[in-house]
Design an enzyme around this catalytic site. Structure first.
Site, short mmCIF file in Angstrom:
data_model
loop_
_atom_site.label_atom_id
_atom_site.label_comp_id
_atom_site.label_asym_id
_atom_site.label_seq_id
_atom_site.Cartn_x
_atom_site.Cartn_y
_atom_site.Cartn_z
N SER A 46 -20.99 -26.98 -90.01
CA SER A 46 -21.10 -27.96 -89.03
C SER A 46 -21.64 -27.13 -87.62
O SER A 46 -21.83 -28.25 -87.38
CB SER A 46 -19.53 -27.56 -88.57
OG SER A 46 -18.91 -28.10 -87.66
N HIS A 64 -9.86 -23.45 -90.82
CA HIS A 64 -9.09 -23.40 -89.40
C HIS A 64 -9.03 -21.76 -88.86
O HIS A 64 -7.99 -21.53 -88.58
CB HIS A 64 -7.56 -23.53 -90.20
CG HIS A 64 -7.24 -25.35 -90.69
ND1 HIS A 64 -8.22 -25.97 -89.75
CD2 HIS A 64 -6.02 -25.82 -91.21
CE1 HIS A 64 -8.36 -27.83 -89.90
NE2 HIS A 64 -6.79 -26.91 -90.99
N HIS A 73 -6.50 -32.62 -86.55
CA HIS A 73 -5.58 -32.19 -87.85
C HIS A 73 -4.75 -30.84 -87.85
O HIS A 73 -5.79 -30.11 -87.22
CB HIS A 73 -6.39 -32.24 -89.14
CG HIS A 73 -4.72 -33.07 -89.99
ND1 HIS A 73 -4.96 -32.54 -91.25
CD2 HIS A 73 -4.02 -34.38 -89.78
CE1 HIS A 73 -3.51 -33.13 -91.65
NE2 HIS A 73 -3.25 -34.09 -90.60
N ASP A 74 -3.69 -30.26 -87.97
CA ASP A 74 -3.33 -29.35 -88.34
C ASP A 74 -3.05 -28.96 -86.74
O ASP A 74 -2.85 -27.71 -86.74
CB ASP A 74 -4.05 -28.75 -88.81
CG ASP A 74 -4.40 -29.24 -90.90
OD1 ASP A 74 -2.91 -29.82 -91.73
OD2 ASP A 74 -5.56 -28.92 -90.74
N SER A 88 -8.91 -37.45 -97.09
CA SER A 88 -8.93 -38.87 -94.87
C SER A 88 -9.44 -39.43 -94.72
O SER A 88 -9.67 -40.64 -94.06
CB SER A 88 -8.78 -37.65 -93.94
OG SER A 88 -9.85 -36.74 -94.30
N ASP A 94 -10.73 -31.36 -88.92
CA ASP A 94 -10.16 -30.86 -89.84
C ASP A 94 -10.85 -30.40 -90.70
O ASP A 94 -10.46 -30.13 -91.83
CB ASP A 94 -9.56 -31.78 -90.35
CG ASP A 94 -8.66 -32.34 -91.72
OD1 ASP A 94 -7.86 -30.82 -91.25
OD2 ASP A 94 -8.34 -32.47 -92.40
N ASP A 104 -19.42 -31.86 -94.49
CA ASP A 104 -18.64 -30.65 -95.02
C ASP A 104 -19.50 -29.71 -95.66
O ASP A 104 -20.89 -30.16 -96.17
CB ASP A 104 -17.95 -31.30 -96.31
CG ASP A 104 -16.62 -30.20 -96.46
OD1 ASP A 104 -17.08 -29.24 -97.21
OD2 ASP A 104 -15.32 -30.19 -96.23
N PHE A 119 -5.09 -33.21 -98.63
CA PHE A 119 -4.27 -32.63 -97.03
C PHE A 119 -3.52 -33.87 -96.55
O PHE A 119 -3.38 -33.38 -95.37
CB PHE A 119 -4.45 -30.98 -96.64
CG PHE A 119 -5.54 -30.25 -97.69
CD1 PHE A 119 -4.41 -29.07 -98.58
CD2 PHE A 119 -6.34 -30.20 -97.78
CE1 PHE A 119 -4.61 -28.63 -99.10
CE2 PHE A 119 -7.09 -28.81 -99.13
CZ PHE A 119 -6.06 -28.52 -99.84
N1 SAH Z 1 -10.13 -33.99 -94.90
C1 SAH Z 1 -9.22 -33.68 -95.59
C2 SAH Z 1 -9.08 -32.14 -95.93
C3 SAH Z 1 -10.01 -31.13 -95.77
S1 SAH Z 1 -9.64 -29.16 -95.25
C4 SAH Z 1 -8.27 -34.34 -96.27
O1 SAH Z 1 -7.48 -35.26 -95.68
O2 SAH Z 1 -7.96 -33.83 -97.73
C5 SAH Z 1 -11.40 -28.26 -94.27
C6 SAH Z 1 -12.86 -28.59 -95.27
O3 SAH Z 1 -13.43 -28.33 -93.98
C7 SAH Z 1 -12.46 -27.97 -96.97
O4 SAH Z 1 -13.84 -29.14 -97.56
C8 SAH Z 1 -13.77 -27.09 -96.24
O5 SAH Z 1 -14.89 -27.11 -97.54
C9 SAH Z 1 -14.44 -27.79 -95.06
N2 SAH Z 1 -14.97 -26.38 -94.45
C10 SAH Z 1 -14.52 -25.61 -93.45
N3 SAH Z 1 -15.39 -25.12 -92.94
C11 SAH Z 1 -16.37 -25.55 -92.45
C12 SAH Z 1 -17.73 -25.37 -91.91
N4 SAH Z 1 -18.35 -24.75 -90.96
N5 SAH Z 1 -18.83 -26.37 -92.32
C13 SAH Z 1 -18.46 -27.61 -92.63
N6 SAH Z 1 -16.98 -27.79 -93.68
C14 SAH Z 1 -16.27 -26.74 -93.24
MG MG Z 2 -6.53 -31.19 -92.41
#
Ligand code: SAH
Ligand code: MG
Length: 207
Positions: free
Chosen positions: A119, A139, A164-165, A47, A136, A66, A12
């Site tokens: 996280s 969300h 991001h976003d 990313s 990132d 992640d 993304f």
């Molecule tokens: N940076 C990436 C996009 C990340 S999408 C790119 O460039 O494409 C968001 C990511 O956050 C997903 O892979 C999801 O598994 C992770 N994520 C969401 N909540 C999370 C949490 N509580 N702990 C760890 N990872 C998480």
């Molecule tokens: Mg993003």
């Protein structure tokens, strides 16, 4: 060359924002030499290619956090579900093999430390100051708030926070990164704006 690998990776991060992330990371590495980079939310490593290459050039490491189970919007039935990322044996989304494959293709496996976990759980055990933190991850409001609260105190003074976003206009996207991360960072008085490219906002910790 590395940009081609990033652009051919599922994910993304738009090209201009990936380039901006890279530029900010090179500066962060120069500002805070010897301290690591941290990425929250790597997915398939798109990313991470830009960010990891900057870490390599700055002689530091990138911890890529992640749980690799995908965010809410990546689950079956949601808008951003990708059936090719489902593990055939468990039926669950698993981006870890794709992430590792991307790191191998980009020759970044020695620089990018893969941290598989939730996280806030990883953050709770974290002790090292961070030169640049890139958020990132999830969300949802609570996930975004937790990322702000648990990770930003680890950014060193003079260090960089990238988010991001970030959309100040609800018509353009979800509000959690803006309201739960960007605004609290600014309102804390600890972070100031450096630049923005698309939805990527770069801030500096000043106190
Ligand atoms: N940076 C990436 C996009 C990340 S999408 C790119 O460039 O494409 C968001 C990511 O956050 C997903 O892979 C999801 O598994 C992770 N994520 C969401 N909540 C999370 C949490 N509580 N702990 C760890 N990872 C998480
Ligand atoms: Mg993003």
């Amino acid at each position: 060359m590395l940009r081609e690998i990033a652009l051919s990776t599922t994910g993304f991060m738009p090209e201009n924002e990936g380039d901006a992330l890279f530029t900010a990371a090179i500066e962060a590495g120069a500002n805070c030499p010897g301290l690591p980079f941290v990425e929250i939310g790597s997915y398939c490593g798109r990313s991470t290619v830009w960010f990891g290459e900057a870490a390599r050039l700055c002689n530091t490491v990138l911890h890529a956090v992640d749980h690799h189970g995908g965010s809410e919007e990546n689950q079956p039935g949601w808008e951003w579900h990708d059936t090719s990322l489902v593990d055939k044996t468990t039926g669950c989304l698993n981006t870890l093999p794709h992430f590792e494959h991307t790191m191998q293709r980009a020759q970044l496996s020695q620089v990018v430390k893969t941290v598989v976990g939730d996280s806030p759980v990883v953050a709770a055990a974290w002790t090292e100051p961070i030169a640049m933190l890139f958020i990132d991850g999830g969300h949802g409001r609570e996930v975004a708030r937790n990322d702000y609260l648990s990770w930003t105190p680890h950014v060193c003074i003079g260090g960089t926070l990238a988010i991001h976003d970030v959309f100040s206009d609800p018509a353009l996207g979800g509000q959690a990164p803006y309201e739960e991360i960007y605004l609290p960072a600014k309102n804390s008085g600890k972070f100031i704006d450096v630049s923005s490219t698309g939805s990527l906002h770069i801030l500096r910790r000043v106190k």
